[in-house]
Design an enzyme around this catalytic site. Structure first.
Site, PDB file in Angstrom:
ATOM      1  N   GLU A  90      43.103  44.275  22.248  1.00  0.00           N
ATOM      2  CA  GLU A  90      42.318  45.256  21.483  1.00  0.00           C
ATOM      3  C   GLU A  90      43.219  46.062  20.561  1.00  0.00           C
ATOM      4  O   GLU A  90      42.937  47.214  20.262  1.00  0.00           O
ATOM      5  CB  GLU A  90      41.580  46.206  22.446  1.00  0.00           C
ATOM      6  N   GLU A 143      30.525  23.446  47.591  1.00  0.00           N
ATOM      7  CA  GLU A 143      30.113  22.302  48.403  1.00  0.00           C
ATOM      8  C   GLU A 143      29.727  22.741  49.819  1.00  0.00           C
ATOM      9  O   GLU A 143      28.751  22.248  50.393  1.00  0.00           O
ATOM     10  CB  GLU A 143      31.247  21.269  48.468  1.00  0.00           C
TER      11      GLU A 143
END
Length: 358
Positions: free
Chosen positions: A295, A53
């Protein structure tokens, strides 16, 4: 597409530019429209910097036009003092009469307060424009603040007949089967760059000796995590020897291993008589880690799947047939998208739990 949706779509497009810099803050885009024309736009570039903003308002050449404009923001304007002042206060100060918000902010210090502050100041507020898309944009941030755990991505590579690796008996001499191509290995490193932490189990650390860092994609390497219940992984492994940060999860009954004294290594005690996954996720929540990439091997991946602790799964399926070996996890139900690259099938599975956003 409505007018509000058109400008909110632009907010989302802008917000994505902050993917690598905004974390752990959310990605946010803002657009200011006057008389059907965009006169200002911005996004949250980096954590600690001006919010979307603020950047959009600074973009406007004639500040007087703000009093006749609408500001579109993909996420509820903040209402608290953090590293920057509240954006809701700035909007009120500038006299912007209308605010369109994509979705509410689940962060406890905001959570509707920004919208209320605007409304109490007499500003017209519309909430929920392209809400699903805005929620999906910040699914890591929203999962973290809603479920008090990181956003979890599981990743593995497999053969065309569903095996993760060939059968090996001597990890010192036999290398893991390499499914990936140079291009798909680059994608693996890009995936790592998108996460704040990466986890493997003892067998993966021992068998593959991975570094778990970024070498083929720019960015910050994730915090490395390894489960080593007995603390008997050898100290020569790459995880313990490059000075980068590694967090090791040990049993409360185990003695401190020699690698525990090496630079960058932190040992954390878990109660292995209980389920360790919630304990690991609680530890990461305390560290403000919003995204976790797993992983590991078959056993670790299956434990996350069976516990329902996953938000996204990425599988690389090679055209190679192994015929035997370590089986890959079963794909759970979810929204599946596939892409073929160099003969390899890249599978992306999103959890269908809850809203389409998370």
């Amino acid at each position: 597409m409505t007018t509000d949706e058109k400008y909110m779509s632009r907010c989302i497009q802008l917000a994505r530019n902050g993917f690598y810099g905004a974390a752990p803050n959310p990605m946010v885009g803002a657009v200011i429209v006057h008389d059907g024309k965009i006169i200002g736009e911005g996004y949250h570039v980096r954590c600690g910097g001006p919010h979307a903003e603020v950047n959009a308002i600074r973009f406007v050449r004639n500040p007087e036009l703000l009093k006749e404009s609408t500001i579109y923001v993909s996420l509820e304007p903040c209402s608290h003092y953090g590293k920057t002042p509240p954006c809701a206060d700035l909007i009120v100060e500038k006299g912007i009469p209308r605010v369109v918000v994509g979705c509410m902010d689940p962060f406890a210090k905001v959570a509707g307060r920004g919208i209320r502050k605007l409304q109490e100041s007499g500003i017209e507020v519309t909430v929920g424009v392209l809400e699903a898309e805005c929620l999906a944009l910040n699914r890591r941030f929203i999962t973290f603040h809603t479920h008090h755990r990181p956003y979890i991505t599981l990743k593995w590579a497999e053969s065309a007949d569903g095996f993760m690796d060939s059968l090996r008996t001597d990890y010192e001499k036999e290398k893991p089967y390499a499914f990936s191509t140079p291009y798909t290995r680059m994608l693996v490193h890009r995936c790592r760059a998108e996460h704040q932490a990466i986890l493997v189990g003892r067998q993966t650390a021992l068998a593959d000796n991975p570094s778990l860092n970024l070498r083929m994609w720019p960015g910050k390497s994730p915090l490395r995590l390894v489960i080593d219940r007995r603390g008997d992984l050898p100290g020569h492994l790459a995880l313990f020897n490059d000075g980068a940060e590694t967090r090791v999860y040990l049993d409360v009954l185990s003695v401190l291993p020699p690698y525990g004294k090496q630079t960058g290594v932190t040992c954390v005690r878990l109660d292995f008589s209980r389920d360790i996954l919630p304990q690991i996720l609680d530890d990461l929540y305390r560290l403000s880690v919003q995204s976790l990439l797993v992983e590991g091997g078959h056993r670790l991946l299956e434990s996350f799947i069976s516990a329902g602790l996953w938000d996204e799964i990425r599988v690389e399926q090679s055209p190679v047939f192994l015929k035997e070996g370590v089986p890959s996890p079963s794909w759970p139900h979810g929204r599946i998208r596939t892409t073929e690259v160099e003969g390899h099938l890249l599978v992306h599975i999103l959890s269908s739990r809850g809203s389409s956003a998370v």
